[in-house]
Design a protein around this motif. Structure first.
Motif, mmCIF file in Angstrom:
data_model
loop_
_atom_site.group_PDB
_atom_site.id
_atom_site.type_symbol
_atom_site.label_atom_id
_atom_site.label_comp_id
_atom_site.label_asym_id
_atom_site.label_seq_id
_atom_site.Cartn_x
_atom_site.Cartn_y
_atom_site.Cartn_z
ATOM 1 N N PHE A 98 0.831 -1.203 0.000
ATOM 2 C CA PHE A 98 0.000 0.000 0.000
ATOM 3 C C PHE A 98 0.869 1.259 0.000
ATOM 4 N N GLU A 99 1.841 1.311 0.896
ATOM 5 C CA GLU A 99 2.712 2.492 0.989
ATOM 6 C C GLU A 99 3.511 2.694 -0.295
ATOM 7 N N GLN A 100 3.982 1.602 -0.888
ATOM 8 C CA GLN A 100 4.739 1.690 -2.141
ATOM 9 C C GLN A 100 3.865 2.258 -3.257
ATOM 10 N N TRP A 101 2.644 1.734 -3.381
ATOM 11 C CA TRP A 101 1.744 2.200 -4.423
ATOM 12 C C TRP A 101 1.351 3.655 -4.200
ATOM 13 N N VAL A 103 -0.450 6.108 -7.168
ATOM 14 C CA VAL A 103 -1.583 5.289 -7.585
ATOM 15 C C VAL A 103 -2.843 5.795 -6.876
ATOM 16 N N THR A 104 -3.950 5.852 -7.593
ATOM 17 C CA THR A 104 -5.217 6.273 -7.004
ATOM 18 C C THR A 104 -5.690 5.215 -6.016
ATOM 19 N N ALA A 110 -7.372 -0.049 -5.052
ATOM 20 C CA ALA A 110 -6.792 1.027 -5.849
ATOM 21 C C ALA A 110 -7.491 1.048 -7.204
ATOM 22 N N ALA A 111 -7.091 1.990 -8.055
ATOM 23 C CA ALA A 111 -7.644 2.069 -9.408
ATOM 24 C C ALA A 111 -6.517 2.334 -10.386
ATOM 25 N N ASP A 112 -6.650 1.747 -11.583
ATOM 26 C CA ASP A 112 -5.691 2.055 -12.633
ATOM 27 C C ASP A 112 -6.119 3.354 -13.314
#
Length: 122
Positions: free
Chosen positions: A83-86, A91-92, A108-110
């Motif tokens: 989560f922290e990396q994204w 990342v949304t 999350a969302a792309d």
């Protein structure tokens, strides 16, 4: 019969989506055309992004699919680290880490609005 699972994510720009997913997953495409790109996730599992040829489909159409990335040994610390990396990549995030009964997960969302869930593999 040999079987495998191919999850297809519909996107507006397959090369851009492939760069997004490749960065998140740390993978290079296993097959690539201008409108269709696949990633080998492991034995019997692949992820594809496909821009397709959908006449009349607006890029503004909301996406409703969800890809779940099931993390082997996905304890809370590992899910939290992903989560922290994204989040640091911009990342949304649709829903921050929370307990969903099967363990810690987040959503999350792309860039096309497709949902991506990260969860422990049961």
């Amino acid at each position: 019969m040999t079987t495998s699972v191919l999850s297809v994510v519909y996107v507006n720009d397959a090369p851009a989506a492939a760069r997004f997913y490749g960065d998140l997953l740390g993978l290079s495409p296993s097959f690539e055309t201008p409108g269709y790109v696949t990633f080998a996730l492991g034995p019997g599992a692949d992820l594809a992004v496909w821009s397709g040829q959908f006449e009349g489909l607006s890029p503004d159409v909301p996406r409703t699919g969800e890809v779940c990335l099931a993390v082997h040994g996905g304890g809370p610390d590992q899910i939290g680290a992903i989560f922290e990396q994204w989040r640091s990549k911009g990342v949304t995030i649709l829903r921050e880490p929370h307990d969903a009964g099967f363990g810690l997960t987040f959503l999350a969302a792309d860039p096309d609005g497709n949902r991506i869930r990260v969860a422990p593999r049961g």
